[in-house]
Design a protein around this motif. Structure first.
Motif, short mmCIF file in Angstrom:
data_model
loop_
_atom_site.label_atom_id
_atom_site.label_comp_id
_atom_site.label_asym_id
_atom_site.label_seq_id
_atom_site.Cartn_x
_atom_site.Cartn_y
_atom_site.Cartn_z
N TYR A 185 0.79 -1.30 -0.05
CA TYR A 185 -0.06 -0.10 -0.14
C TYR A 185 0.83 1.17 0.04
CZ TYR A 185 -3.03 -3.74 1.21
OH TYR A 185 -3.62 -4.96 1.34
N ALA A 186 0.47 2.08 -0.78
CA ALA A 186 1.13 3.40 -0.99
C ALA A 186 0.85 4.47 0.31
CB ALA A 186 1.11 3.84 -2.36
N ALA A 187 -0.31 4.43 0.76
CA ALA A 187 -0.71 5.41 1.79
C ALA A 187 0.28 5.43 2.98
CB ALA A 187 -2.27 5.01 2.09
N PRO A 188 0.25 6.65 3.55
CA PRO A 188 1.26 6.95 4.46
C PRO A 188 0.58 6.04 5.67
CG PRO A 188 0.10 9.00 4.13
CD PRO A 188 -0.10 7.89 3.10
N VAL A 189 1.72 5.74 6.71
CA VAL A 189 1.23 4.89 7.91
C VAL A 189 1.31 5.70 9.06
CG1 VAL A 189 1.91 2.91 9.24
CG2 VAL A 189 1.87 2.87 6.74
N LEU A 190 0.59 5.64 10.07
CA LEU A 190 0.54 6.32 11.19
C LEU A 190 0.61 4.88 12.34
CD1 LEU A 190 0.45 8.47 13.49
CD2 LEU A 190 -1.93 8.68 13.08
N GLU A 191 1.77 5.01 12.89
CA GLU A 191 1.96 3.78 13.72
C GLU A 191 1.61 3.97 15.24
OE1 GLU A 191 5.27 0.50 14.16
OE2 GLU A 191 6.10 2.57 14.45
N LEU A 192 0.85 3.09 16.08
CA LEU A 192 0.58 3.53 17.44
C LEU A 192 1.05 1.94 17.86
CD1 LEU A 192 -1.58 5.45 16.19
CD2 LEU A 192 -2.82 5.33 18.27
N ALA A 193 1.97 2.24 19.06
CA ALA A 193 2.53 0.90 19.29
C ALA A 193 3.23 1.03 20.56
CB ALA A 193 3.60 0.36 18.48
N GLU A 194 3.25 0.07 21.55
CA GLU A 194 3.79 0.07 22.78
C GLU A 194 5.25 0.14 22.77
OE1 GLU A 194 2.08 -2.42 26.49
OE2 GLU A 194 2.67 -3.70 24.74
N ALA A 195 5.97 -0.44 21.72
CA ALA A 195 7.34 -0.43 21.72
C ALA A 195 7.78 -0.39 20.13
CB ALA A 195 8.40 -1.49 22.42
N ALA A 196 8.72 0.30 19.69
CA ALA A 196 9.14 0.15 17.86
C ALA A 196 9.34 -1.08 17.92
CB ALA A 196 10.33 1.19 18.00
N PRO A 197 8.62 -1.68 16.75
CA PRO A 197 8.98 -3.10 16.49
C PRO A 197 10.32 -3.25 15.78
CG PRO A 197 7.39 -2.08 14.79
CD PRO A 197 7.90 -1.13 16.13
N ALA A 198 10.92 -4.40 15.85
CA ALA A 198 12.22 -4.92 15.31
C ALA A 198 12.19 -4.74 13.96
CB ALA A 198 12.60 -6.02 15.96
N LEU A 199 11.01 -5.07 13.41
CA LEU A 199 10.83 -5.21 11.91
C LEU A 199 9.73 -4.55 11.36
CD1 LEU A 199 11.95 -6.50 9.15
CD2 LEU A 199 10.25 -8.38 9.70
N ARG A 200 9.59 -3.77 10.66
CA ARG A 200 8.53 -2.96 9.99
C ARG A 200 8.16 -3.55 8.44
NH1 ARG A 200 10.52 1.62 13.17
NH2 ARG A 200 8.84 2.11 14.74
N TYR A 201 6.78 -3.70 8.19
CA TYR A 201 6.71 -3.98 6.72
C TYR A 201 6.75 -2.73 5.98
CZ TYR A 201 4.98 -8.74 6.96
OH TYR A 201 4.64 -9.93 6.88
N ALA A 202 6.60 -1.50 6.54
CA ALA A 202 6.46 -0.18 5.84
C ALA A 202 7.14 0.69 6.76
CB ALA A 202 5.51 0.07 4.98
N PRO A 203 8.17 1.58 6.14
CA PRO A 203 8.42 2.92 7.27
C PRO A 203 7.31 3.74 7.43
CG PRO A 203 9.52 3.05 4.93
CD PRO A 203 8.78 1.51 5.14
N PRO A 204 6.91 3.92 8.84
CA PRO A 204 5.93 4.71 9.13
C PRO A 204 5.94 6.25 8.85
CG PRO A 204 6.74 4.07 11.06
CD PRO A 204 7.63 3.23 9.95
N ALA A 205 5.19 7.21 8.18
CA ALA A 205 5.54 8.38 8.08
C ALA A 205 5.37 9.14 9.67
CB ALA A 205 4.10 9.01 7.49
N LEU A 206 4.56 8.38 10.57
CA LEU A 206 4.90 9.08 12.08
C LEU A 206 4.60 7.69 13.03
CD1 LEU A 206 5.24 11.10 14.18
CD2 LEU A 206 2.61 11.69 13.85
N SER A 207 5.39 7.64 14.09
CA SER A 207 5.32 6.56 15.35
C SER A 207 4.81 7.42 16.44
CB SER A 207 6.28 5.68 15.31
OG SER A 207 6.83 4.96 14.11
N LEU A 208 3.85 6.73 17.10
CA LEU A 208 3.49 7.18 18.49
C LEU A 208 3.86 5.88 19.47
CD1 LEU A 208 0.21 9.18 17.89
CD2 LEU A 208 2.35 9.98 17.72
N ILE A 209 4.77 5.99 20.03
CA ILE A 209 5.12 4.72 20.89
C ILE A 209 5.13 5.17 22.40
CG2 ILE A 209 7.28 3.42 21.35
CD1 ILE A 209 6.46 3.34 18.41
N GLY A 210 4.51 4.00 22.97
CA GLY A 210 4.37 4.23 24.63
C GLY A 210 2.95 3.95 24.74
N ALA A 211 2.29 4.62 25.75
CA ALA A 211 0.90 4.48 26.22
C ALA A 211 0.12 5.14 25.04
CB ALA A 211 0.65 5.17 27.46
#
Length: 538
Positions: free
Chosen positions: A282-308
């Motif tokens: 998929y070409a759409a930008p990705v906004l990632e919400l996660a507890e911790a940054a994953p060791a492997l990503r399928y696609a580089p996120p446009a923005l990551s919100l890591i934590g609570a």
């Protein structure tokens, strides 16, 4: 020095809110730990296999969001439990494996059953602690903290009989690891991404099953008015009956038409371990919400919100401008997704897998039953995960990251023990059930409200599809049809053989009126599996 090492470990477990220990004991520390658990009011449940005990612990940890114990003897007990521990690792379940070890007095001469247990489990554990050289309560607390850290997973704690019986200090009160807050700058940037899109879509993953996250994500989806997909592990985070439910996300082809229309994808607690090994398409930008940054990503996120991230989801909901898709579009795409996967069987060997799933749920609903469903690995799981309707997290349990066979029965045992009012249903292939057959005796001994439905086609159907043009020897992928109903009766449960939908409904009605565990041995036609897998994965 007011308690023994075994009591200190159990004290740490109890203060962390551990609901139970599962296992198969041996000598050494096992019996001391079980006795200490009884005194502390911590239930111990005897399984028939160490792998089954590990899966039970993993399933209960997912359902309760608490650490659960797995107890084994040393040597063969540890090695036999390895698959259960690997399951906990790839399902992100906080399991603490508690194994017997070798004391200082044995160090100079004991080689029987001895190998480096911690080293063997290193690839599938977050931490490995040896109690005795360090205070047992302190070691237990560190194992608990590792299991509950982000991402969650199993930890290994070794306690010899010598250390279990030695006096030691009481452990300090356990404090779970804190989640970092997500700063206002990151939330503002996420608001900017949402403001700039017209067709967002949410993909909810395994982290979204925690109650606070489920609630926050549901509010965000409804505020945006956008479609939401769920992974297998997140079934029920957005109910199947919700008008914004978009289907199940695996990383395959079935959900691609919806996602290709999106201009922003919110990955909400979706762990890459949940996706099949295919490139991100998929070409759409990705906004990632996660507890911790994953060791492997399928696609580089446009923005990551890591934590609570549940707090960030709540913040994004406040004042969110609706981003609804065109009227009727989500419903049309959802219907097309379901229709593509509803592949009928075309043989004459029994019921189609999708028919077994839908008929079972309809019959149970008519009877007033609402069991949790545990699904095994194998070709039948595609019909189960697609067509079993879920309303809340935990309605469906599955080994997705590891995808181990032999999962459904022990997971359903844990679910039925955890919530006797709902009971549990296991849907398993015949191959998966043969791998954990002894756990039928566990269900019978516990007198659980548990129903096992066996998709019996006398073959490894998914592997049969994968063989392609390979010329394999006779018997490599199939076997004589087993009489699972006869086995269940021999182990103390009730059972029925089923050939068609009429027989299935009748057997379910009788099973509903029968106390204790029961099994339905359903003759299954596998002829539709290849087309279904092609539609799902491409």
């Amino acid at each position: 020095m007011d308690m023994t090492g075994a009591e200190a470990v159990i004290r740490a477990f109890a203060t962390a809110g551990m609901p139970a220990l599962f296992g198969v004991p041996g000598g050494g520390s096992s019996l001391d730990l079980i006795a200490a658990a009884k005194r502390a009011g911590l239930p111990f449940l005897l399984a028939r296999t160490e792998t089954g005990a590990g899966i039970m612990a993993s399933a209960l940890a997912e359902l309760t969001q608490r650490p659960v114990g797995l107890l084994t003897t040393r040597g063969p007990g540890v090695s036999a439990a390895a698959n259960g521990v690997a399951n906990a690792a790839l399902e992100r379940a906080p399991v603490v494996m508690l194994a017997d070890g070798f004391g200082a007095r044995e160090a100079g001469f004991a080689t029987h059953q001895r190998f480096d247990q911690a080293a063997m489990l290193a690839p599938v554990t977050r931490a490995r602690l040896i109690a005795g050289p360090r205070p047992p309560g302190e070691a237990a607390a560190e194992a608990l903290a590792a299991a509950l850290g982000a991402p969650r997973g199993p930890a290994y704690l070794e306690l010899s009989g010598e250390a279990a019986r030695a006096p030691c200090a009481a452990p300090s009160p356990f404090r779970p690891p804190a989640r970092p807050a997500i700063g206002p700058e990151a939330i503002a940037a996420a608001r900017g991404l949402l403001a700039g899109c017209a067709r967002p879509v949410v993909i909810a993953g395994l982290e979204a099953t925690a109650p606070a996250r489920t609630a926050a994500l549901r509010r965000l989806v409804e505020a945006l008015g956008c479609p939401a997909l769920v992974t297998y592990k997140a079934k029920g985070v957005i109910a199947d009956a919700h008008p914004l439910f978009g289907g199940v996300f695996t990383g395959g082809a079935a959900e691609a038409p919806l996602l290709h229309e999106a201009d922003l994808i919110l990955l909400a607690g979706a762990d890459p371990v949940e996706f099949i090994p295919q490139p991100w398409r998929y070409a759409a930008p990705v906004l990632e919400l996660a507890e911790a940054a994953p060791a492997l990503r399928y696609a580089p996120p446009a923005l990551s919100l890591i934590g609570a991230w549940e707090e960030a989801a709540e913040a994004l909901t406040e004042g969110a401008a609706p981003r609804p898709w065109p009227p009727g579009r989500v419903a049309a795409l959802r219907a097309a997704w379901a229709q593509a996967l509803l592949v009928p069987a075309h043989g004459n060997r029994g019921m189609a897998p999708a028919e077994i799933v839908t008929e079972t749920q309809a019959a149970l609903e008519a009877l007033g039953a609402d069991p949790r469903l545990a699904v095994d690995a194998g070709a039948h799981m595609f019909a189960c995960t697609s067509f079993w309707r879920c309303r809340r997290p935990g309605d469906l349990l599955i080994s997705n990251g590891l995808a181990t066979m032999g999962y459904a029965l022990p997971a359903a045992i844990a679910a039925a023990w955890h919530d006797p009012a709902r009971g549990a249903l296991a849907m398993t292939g015949d191959g998966g059930l043969l791998m954990c057959l002894g756990e039928l005796a566990t269900a019978a001994a516990l007198r659980l409200d548990l129903t096992v439905i066996v998709f019996n086609d006398a073959a490894l159907s998914l592997i049969e599809i994968k063989k392609g043009a390979r010329d394999l020897p006779e018997g490599a992928l199939d076997w004589p049809e087993a009489d699972f109903a006869g086995v269940m009766r021999a182990l103390g449960g009730a059972a029925w053989r089923v050939e068609d939908a009429v027989g299935l409904r009748a057997a379910l009605a009788e099973a509903r009126a029968t106390p204790g565990p029961k099994l339905l041995d359903v003759r299954t036609d596998p002829s539709g599996y290849p087309a279904q897998i092609e539609a799902l994965r491409g």
